[in-house]
Write a protein that holds these residues in place. Structure first.
Motif, short mmCIF file in Angstrom:
data_model
loop_
_atom_site.label_atom_id
_atom_site.label_comp_id
_atom_site.label_asym_id
_atom_site.label_seq_id
_atom_site.Cartn_x
_atom_site.Cartn_y
_atom_site.Cartn_z
N SER A 530 41.70 38.25 36.39
CA SER A 530 40.64 38.91 37.17
C SER A 530 40.27 38.09 38.39
O SER A 530 40.12 38.62 39.49
CB SER A 530 39.39 39.09 36.30
N LEU A 531 40.17 36.77 38.22
CA LEU A 531 39.84 35.90 39.35
C LEU A 531 40.96 35.86 40.39
O LEU A 531 40.70 35.79 41.59
CB LEU A 531 39.53 34.49 38.85
N LEU A 532 42.20 35.91 39.90
CA LEU A 532 43.35 35.89 40.82
C LEU A 532 43.42 37.17 41.65
O LEU A 532 43.70 37.15 42.84
CB LEU A 532 44.66 35.71 40.04
N ASP A 578 56.26 43.67 36.42
CA ASP A 578 54.96 44.29 36.10
C ASP A 578 54.10 43.38 35.23
O ASP A 578 52.89 43.35 35.37
CB ASP A 578 55.19 45.63 35.37
N SER A 579 54.74 42.69 34.31
CA SER A 579 53.99 41.78 33.44
C SER A 579 54.65 40.41 33.48
O SER A 579 55.46 40.07 32.61
CB SER A 579 53.96 42.32 32.01
N PRO A 580 54.37 39.61 34.51
CA PRO A 580 55.02 38.30 34.62
C PRO A 580 54.61 37.40 33.46
O PRO A 580 53.55 37.57 32.87
CB PRO A 580 54.49 37.76 35.96
N ALA A 581 55.49 36.46 33.14
CA ALA A 581 55.18 35.51 32.05
C ALA A 581 53.93 34.73 32.40
O ALA A 581 53.58 34.54 33.57
CB ALA A 581 56.37 34.58 31.85
N ALA A 582 53.26 34.25 31.37
CA ALA A 582 51.96 33.58 31.53
C ALA A 582 52.05 32.38 32.47
O ALA A 582 51.10 32.08 33.20
CB ALA A 582 51.45 33.14 30.17
N VAL A 583 53.18 31.70 32.47
CA VAL A 583 53.32 30.49 33.28
C VAL A 583 53.01 30.77 34.75
O VAL A 583 52.37 29.97 35.44
CB VAL A 583 54.73 29.87 33.12
N HIS A 584 53.44 31.93 35.24
CA HIS A 584 53.23 32.26 36.66
C HIS A 584 51.75 32.44 36.97
O HIS A 584 51.27 31.97 38.01
CB HIS A 584 54.02 33.53 37.02
N VAL A 585 51.05 33.10 36.07
CA VAL A 585 49.61 33.31 36.26
C VAL A 585 48.88 31.96 36.24
O VAL A 585 48.03 31.68 37.10
CB VAL A 585 49.05 34.24 35.15
N ILE A 586 49.25 31.13 35.26
CA ILE A 586 48.55 29.84 35.08
C ILE A 586 48.76 28.94 36.29
O ILE A 586 47.81 28.36 36.82
CB ILE A 586 49.04 29.14 33.79
N VAL A 587 50.00 28.84 36.75
CA VAL A 587 50.28 27.91 37.85
C VAL A 587 49.69 28.42 39.17
O VAL A 587 49.18 27.64 39.98
CB VAL A 587 51.80 27.62 37.97
N GLN A 588 49.70 29.75 39.38
CA GLN A 588 49.09 30.30 40.59
C GLN A 588 47.58 30.02 40.60
O GLN A 588 47.00 29.64 41.62
CB GLN A 588 49.33 31.81 40.66
N PHE A 589 46.96 30.21 39.44
CA PHE A 589 45.52 29.98 39.34
C PHE A 589 45.20 28.50 39.55
O PHE A 589 44.24 28.15 40.23
CB PHE A 589 45.03 30.46 37.96
N THR A 590 46.02 27.63 38.96
CA THR A 590 45.80 26.18 39.11
C THR A 590 45.91 25.78 40.57
O THR A 590 45.10 24.98 41.07
CB THR A 590 46.83 25.39 38.27
N ASP A 597 40.10 27.80 46.26
CA ASP A 597 40.29 29.15 46.80
C ASP A 597 39.68 30.23 45.89
O ASP A 597 40.00 31.40 46.04
CB ASP A 597 41.81 29.39 46.97
N ILE A 598 38.85 29.84 44.91
CA ILE A 598 38.21 30.81 44.01
C ILE A 598 36.72 30.85 44.38
O ILE A 598 35.96 29.93 44.06
CB ILE A 598 38.39 30.42 42.53
N SER A 599 36.31 31.89 45.09
CA SER A 599 34.95 31.95 45.63
C SER A 599 33.88 31.91 44.55
O SER A 599 32.83 31.29 44.73
CB SER A 599 34.78 33.21 46.49
N LEU A 600 34.12 32.57 43.41
CA LEU A 600 33.12 32.63 42.34
C LEU A 600 32.81 31.25 41.75
O LEU A 600 31.77 31.05 41.13
CB LEU A 600 33.57 33.57 41.22
N LEU A 601 33.77 30.31 41.91
CA LEU A 601 33.58 28.98 41.31
C LEU A 601 33.13 27.94 42.33
O LEU A 601 32.86 26.80 41.97
CB LEU A 601 34.89 28.51 40.67
N SER A 602 33.08 28.32 43.60
CA SER A 602 32.73 27.33 44.63
C SER A 602 31.31 26.83 44.41
O SER A 602 30.39 27.60 44.13
CB SER A 602 32.88 27.94 46.02
N GLY A 603 31.15 25.54 44.53
CA GLY A 603 29.83 24.94 44.36
C GLY A 603 29.45 24.63 42.93
O GLY A 603 28.39 24.07 42.66
N SER A 604 30.34 24.98 41.99
CA SER A 604 30.01 24.72 40.58
C SER A 604 30.07 23.22 40.29
O SER A 604 30.97 22.52 40.76
CB SER A 604 31.00 25.45 39.68
#
Length: 1299
Positions: A530-532, A578-590, A597-604
């Motif tokens: 969702s954040l990505l 359509d459903s990439p392996a979890a590794v891709h999601v995790i590394v992109q998010f990291t 680059d995640i606005s909802l977490l800025s300033g936390s």
């Protein structure tokens, strides 16, 4: 003692009272006061608890404080006086301090006696007062007992101790049973109950009238008069605490049956919606009954295994029957009825009873069988409750409201006496969650699923339930972080779910596999996705949720099967776009987190913790070869490196902590967080070095030195706390030491210095170098057990790249004098003090000369197995000559002159090393003398020598070549390579024909036939543009009359060894040295045209070649010493991709490689071939891979050694030829398959030597006995079918930056 207060007096009184009470029996039993005094005086000898008494502890502490301070003070005075020359001698000091201590002792005893007199006097006065008060209380208690009045209204607070029992006959018990009949008058029954409470429970339960008595007691529990149920519960509690399980089960089942009937009766009318008031008398009484049941439920499992299973089954069934109580569907308040399970949940919210019942297989089988056959409704209800709570939370979160009324009040720290309907529902939800979490751990428990719920169309499977649990992490209510308490946290849904999932992750086999599904992983990654994607996020406490998700993902990634799911999805390698392996999601998010680059977490405030958690997940993946391969395209190492560089700039501004100043005041919290974040990033970067390619990537970030410094500081801290060194850390050190940049970093960080100092302490000094109170035992093994770990670590450390960087052009100190206190600090010192003992000064500087020198000789033996290291040590330090001289001096003296060699531990070791370093040959080509003595008259049959040449017995006879017979397949192969016209698919046809010949008659591919085959095949390939990987300019050979003197000393020695080996194999004629010199000199010039000019502190990059060219020497032997043919072949061969991996000198300082690759000094054979060897080893031979990991050794290190010297000394010449041939004919990836085949051949030996803790020594010292390339060709072809596309793609990418 002068500051003795009233509090001190009270404390001493209580301590003295405790002591007197403990020895009361001993003193009262004494016939006279004198005897009592004797008993007290000898109490330490007779009472084993003497030193545990608080009064004794107090006295000891007081003496230590008083006398100890005097000793310290006087010692300090005497020491300062000694320094000024006033006092002299150790004895004088002892006498002086003893005298002063005696004087202070007398003062202390006097003061202590005065204090104790005050305390004892006060104690005697109090004793008189207590005696009078107790007399009054006794008379009062007697009256109360006679009137039958009881003040204690708690059902199970009574104890079986401190009670006087009335023993009863069978007739009396029969009469008691009749009196307890509900038809009897109330007074009669009360009197009977009173009597019952004083009777021993065992007598009652064993009596013939017990069945009737039990029936009457059960009926009396329903009596409106609370007195009856209170006393019966007291009797039950006493029974549970003092009777065996076979008796108490009947009491338990009767209580459970009573409660079941009560809940089913019309008089029960409690509703969930109306809540529950615990202070209500009826509810309080009901809860006491259930609490008594629950207490028994938790205690029974400790004893029921000693009794027949049917007894346990009765208890289990009566419990499940009670908890499954349901009103008839047509009952008006059926759904809202407060069932027994709610009340049990109130008393045992985390279902501890169920955890204890399912812990042992014995009881678990019965519980789960009954649940499956008769009481599945209990499971259905628990699942339904979890679903209802989840739906409620989901709806509340989407409305952006808090779920306070449902759970937060329950979780407050205030004592609660009433519960609302939603709170009761929440309590039951927590109980259900814990029960289901426990149930799913067991295979039998999972077999109860799927379950079908009434209001749900689809059934609920184990996966559905785990997905539900996972979703509860981010949909359950959150609390303000400042207000979180231990209590709220332990009962919050997120923490409960985390507990369950963590237990799942820690399990093995099918339990953990339940988590390894796409559905569960996708549920975990939902907030991340969702954040990505930037979609609206309905999540409470986002940061905490992300940390929890990362925790579970990291645990999954730590296990091989879990890692596979994260990398490739549930159905191995079928994850689509359509459903990439979890590794891709995790590394992109990291990466997004690292770039903020995640606005909802800025300033936390806790954003660095979130970043660290996801970096750790990635770290678990890129620590493995297959995980790193998936992460490389994302350039995560660059992102972490950039973040580290930014943080290190900030951390430089943090002030250094000042000694003696409180750290919290000297460094602000922000500064501490910066330092902590920098350490997190350094640790993340350091973990890239767990694999060869990861280490190469680490070098490209520029953080190698900082990472090694961080590793060394962590290592030092662990040494101080004596923490056990993990296997993974040893693997990282081994990988780092295999590269020149890593070796230099280890040196500059102080790692090597600390390591050498520790080794010296173990080898020479022992643990106590100041005063040896107990002499060390004489070691039985050549290398003592205490030094073995250091020996293996030294072998891991001293690879050729490391040896070259640390020792090249370094002279041996050879000092005229060595102090006994002089501790080595470097590798050159180890060689000087333990290996090259060429002076009396060195020998006399060792405490344990023989043991230490044997250690050095064993180390030398392993180091010299790497031929380049051997050449370096021999040319710089003349190792052979030092050993020969030592042998020459180690002889008996006779009147006629020198006699026989003395056979001792050192001479045997030296003889073995001399033979090893002066003979080249495979397992059938040389004979190494053993290092052990035989029994009998001739304990050491191997001849010793003190000059060259070696005795002939060490050189094996070359087996006669089989007569050459015409072979159709070979003729066809030769005609194919000789043919000037190339048909379509010529290369593939040649390859198939070559394999056919190799499998049928491998021995014919040798000598001139092999030379012609590879010469013609390479010639054809080098003319094909599609087959040429490197472009080379024209080069014309010069200096036909090159002499050996024109080469470096290392090359000269390499030439001598090669020619000696070639002559032994009958491949070379006289004066072959000049031919090989011509080849090497021209190769150097030819390759220099394609080399970069590099300015680097690395010594290996300052030389035109790093070590001897073993591949060129091998080709020279294959070509039977024809220098022109050899040079022509090498020039053509250098255009092919395979040359990059077979011929290591080909890419030294090469312009064909990126600048960063050249600067690193890391060869593609290491970061490409060796990396993929580790990848394939884990997939194909997992046991061998684990053995390496446990040993702290790496497959890449030994493979780099084998490949660098073309398997010289490890295989016979015929097999070396076949190795080169298959790589040329079948492709460069066969180099990798070859090494995997070798490991497969050695599997049993590797496992055996891992157990013996000498795997490194075995792999480096031992030749590959019984290995034939042709035997494993089919296996290699199988590997090619699976891995070739990936391997060749990577091998072709060596020219690309940072692959």
């Amino acid at each position: 003692m002068s500051r003795f207060t009233s509090e001190d007096e009270a404390l001493l009184q209580s301590m003295l009272r405790q002591l007197l009470q403990s020895v009361k029996e001993k003193i009262t039993g004494a016939p006279s006061v004198e005897c009592a005094e004797e008993i007290l005086l000898h109490l330490e000898e007779t009472d084993e608890n003497f030193h545990n008494y608080e009064f004794v502890k107090y006295l000891r502490q007081h003496i230590n404080n008083t006398v100890g301070s005097v000793i310290e003070e006087e010692t300090e005075k005497c020491t300062s006086a000694q320094n000024q020359g006033e006092v002299s001698g150790y004895d004088t000091l002892v006498q002086h301090v003893t005298k002063k201590t005696r004087e202070s002792k007398e003062e202390m005893m006097h003061a202590l006696k005065n204090v104790m007199m005050v305390v004892v006097e006060s104690l005697i006065n109090k004793f008189e007062e207590d005696r009078l008060r107790n007399k009054e209380l006794d008379s009062k208690t007697k009256k109360e007992r006679q009137s039958g009045y009881y003040t204690d209204n708690c059902s199970d607070s009574d104890s079986s101790f401190n009670q006087s029992y009335t023993f009863m006959s069978q007739e009396q018990l029969q009469l008691l049973a009749e009196k307890l009949d509900p038809i009897q008058p109330k007074e009669v029954r009360q009197e009977a109950l009173q009597t019952l409470c004083f009777a021993p429970p065992s007598d009652i339960l064993n009596s013939e009238s017990w069945p009737n008595l039990r029936k009457h007691l059960t009926m009396s529990l329903s009596d409106p008069d609370a007195t009856f149920s209170e006393k019966i519960l007291r009797f039950y509690a006493k029974t549970f605490s003092s009777s065996p399980f076979n008796m108490t089960r009947e009491v338990y089942t009767s209580l459970a049956k009573h409660l079941e009937l009560y809940f089913l009766s019309g008089e029960y009318s409690l509703r969930i919606s109306t809540g529950l008031d615990v202070l209500n008398a009826d509810i309080n009484r009901l809860l006491k009954k259930i609490r008594l049941l629950n207490e028994y439920q938790k205690e029974a499992p400790s004893s029921w295994i000693r009794h027949p299973e049917k007894y346990m089954e009765e208890v289990v069934e009566s419990t499940l029957s009670l908890l499954s109580v349901k009103h008839e569907p047509n009952h008006p308040a059926s759904p809202d009825c407060l069932s027994p399970v709610y009340l049990l949940a109130l008393l045992d919210i985390k279902a501890v009873w169920f955890k204890k019942w399912t812990h042992a297989y014995y009881s678990r089988t019965v519980v789960l069988r009954l649940l499956e056959k008769k009481y599945k409704s209990l499971i259905n209800a628990a699942v339904q409750q979890c679903l209802d709570y989840f739906e409620f939370c989901k709806a509340a979160v989407k409305k952006n409201s808090r779920v306070n009324d449902f759970s937060q009040q329950h979780c407050s720290d205030k004592q609660n006496f009433s519960y609302t309907g939603p709170q009761l529902q929440y309590i039951y939800f927590v109980h259900s969650l814990c029960l289901l979490g426990r149930l799913l751990i067991y295979k039998q428990g999972r077999n109860l699923f799927p379950v079908q719920l009434k209001n749900k169309k689809d059934s609920v499977s184990v996966t559905d339930l785990l997905v539900l649990f996972t979703q509860l992490i981010y949909y359950s209510p959150s609390y303000p972080q400042t207000a979180l308490t231990t209590h709220t946290d332990s009962h919050s849904p997120a923490s409960l779910v985390m507990e369950i999932l963590q237990v799942f992750c820690d399990q093995t086999g099918s339990t953990a596999e339940c988590l390894y599904t796409d559905a569960v992983i996708n549920a975990l990654l939902h907030p991340v996705q969702s954040l990505l994607s930037g979609t609206e996020v309905y999540i409470n406490s986002l940061e905490t949720t992300l940390i929890d998700v990362a925790d579970i993902l990291a645990r999954i990634a730590a296990v091989e099967d879990g890692l596979s799911v994260l990398l490739y999805g549930e159905n191995e390698k079928t994850a689509g776009e359509d459903s990439p392996a979890a590794v891709h999601v995790i590394v992109q998010f990291t990466k997004k987190l690292l770039h903020d680059d995640i606005s909802l977490l800025s300033g936390s405030e806790i954003l660095p913790v979130v970043k660290g958690a996801f970096i750790f997940v990635c770290r678990q993946m890129y620590r493995t070869c297959e995980g790193l391969q998936m992460l490389i395209p994302y350039g995560l190492h660059e992102s972490i490196g950039e973040a580290w560089k930014k943080t290190s700039l900030l951390s430089e501004r943090v002030p250094t902590p000042v000694t003696g100043v409180d750290s919290t005041s000297s460094i602000s919290l922000d500064s501490k967080n910066i330092l902590l974040w920098e350490e997190t990033l350094l640790e993340a970067l350091l973990n890239f070095s767990a694999t060869p390619k990861g280490l190469f990537l680490l070098h490209s970030t520029g953080a190698m030195n900082d990472c090694v410094n961080f590793m060394f500081s962590s290592f030092s801290k662990k040494l101080q706390t004596n923490e056990y060194e993990e296997f993974g850390n040893r693997v990282i050190v081994t990988q780092i030491a295999t590269t020149p940049t890593g070796a230099v970093a280890l040196q500059t960080s102080g790692f090597i210095k600390a390591f050498v100092t520790e080794l010296w302490a173990l080898l020479e000094c022992g643990k106590d170098d100041v005063r040896i109170t107990q002499p060390k035992s004489t070691p039985v093994d050549p290398i003592d057990q205490s030094c073995r770990k250091s020996f293996l670590s030294l072998i891991n450390l001293l690879t050729y790249p490391a040896v070259f960087e640390l020792l090249s052009k370094q002279d041996i100190p050879n000092k005229p004098m060595y102090s006994l206190c002089e501790v080595p600090t470097d590798i050159i010192d180890i060689i000087d003090r333990l290996i090259i003992l060429n002076s009396e000064a060195k020998i006399h500087s060792l405490f344990s000369y023989e043991q230490s020198h044997i250690f050095g000789l064993r180390l030398l033996n392993v180091l010299c197995c790497e031929l380049n290291t051997l050449l370096l040590l021999e040319t710089q330090y003349k190792v052979s000559q030092v050993l020969l001289t030592a042998q020459e001096e180690n002889v008996t003296e006779t009147s006629e002159g020198p006699g026989d060699f003395i056979i001792d531990g050192l001479s045997v070791e030296r003889n073995h090393v001399l033979v090893r370093i002066n003979l080249i040959g495979g397992p059938k080509e040389r004979i190494l003398p053993l290092r052990v003595l035989d029994k009998g008259n001739d304990p050491y049959p191997w001849p010793m020598f003190s000059s060259f040449p070696l005795p002939k017995c060490y050189v094996a006879e070359i087996p006669r070549k089989a007569e050459f017979r015409q072979d159709k397949d070979l003729d066809k192969l030769l005609s194919l390579v000789r043919s000037p016209e190339k048909q379509m698919g010529w290369r593939e046809i040649c390859r198939k024909q070559f394999c056919k010949v190799m499998k049928a008659r491998a021995d014919v591919i040798s000598g001139t036939i092999l030379a012609e085959l590879i010469e013609k095949f390479v010639s054809h390939l080098s003319e094909s543009r599609s087959d040429c990987y490197f472009s080379t300019g024209n080069y014309k050979a010069t200096d036909a009359d090159v002499k050996i003197e024109n080469l470096s000393s290392v090359q000269q020695l390499g030439v001598e060894m090669t020619v000696r080996y070639g002559k032994y194999l009958n491949l070379l004629k006289e004066n072959a040295e000049n031919g090989l010199c011509f080849v090497l000199m021209n190769c150097e010039k030819f390759l220099k045209q394609q080399q970069r000019t590099v300015v680097s502190p690395l010594r290996c990059l300052q030389e035109p070649h790093a070590g001897h060219d073993w591949f060129a020497s091998s080709v020279f032997l294959i070509m039977s010493g024809d220098a022109e043919k050899t040079l022509m072949f090498l020039q053509r061969f250098s255009r092919l991709l395979v040359s990059a991996f077979l011929w290591l000198s080909r890419l030294h300082l090469s312009m064909h490689l990126p600048v960063a690759t050249v600067d690193s000094g890391i060869h593609p054979v290491y970061f490409c071939s060796a990396h993929h060897i580790e990848t394939l080893l884990k997939a194909e031979l997992p046991l061998v891979s684990s053995a390496f990991h446990i040993s702290g050794f790496t497959p890449s290190q030994i493979c780099l050694q084998w490949i660098t010297q073309c398997f010289w000394n490890y295989m016979d010449w015929s097999e070396i030829c076949h190795y080169i041939a298959i790589c040329i004919f079948l492709g460069p990836d066969y180099q990798i398959y070859m090494c995997i085949s070798v490991f497969r051949h050695l599997q049993q030996d590797i496992l055996k030597h891992t157990e013996a803790q000498d795997l490194q020594v075995f792999l480096k010292e031992e030749a590959l006995h019984g290995f034939r390339v042709s035997d494993y060709l089919d296996y290699m072809e199988g590997l090619e079918g699976i891995y070739r596309p990936m391997l060749l793609k990577d091998m072709r990418n060596i020219r690309v930056q940072n692959t």
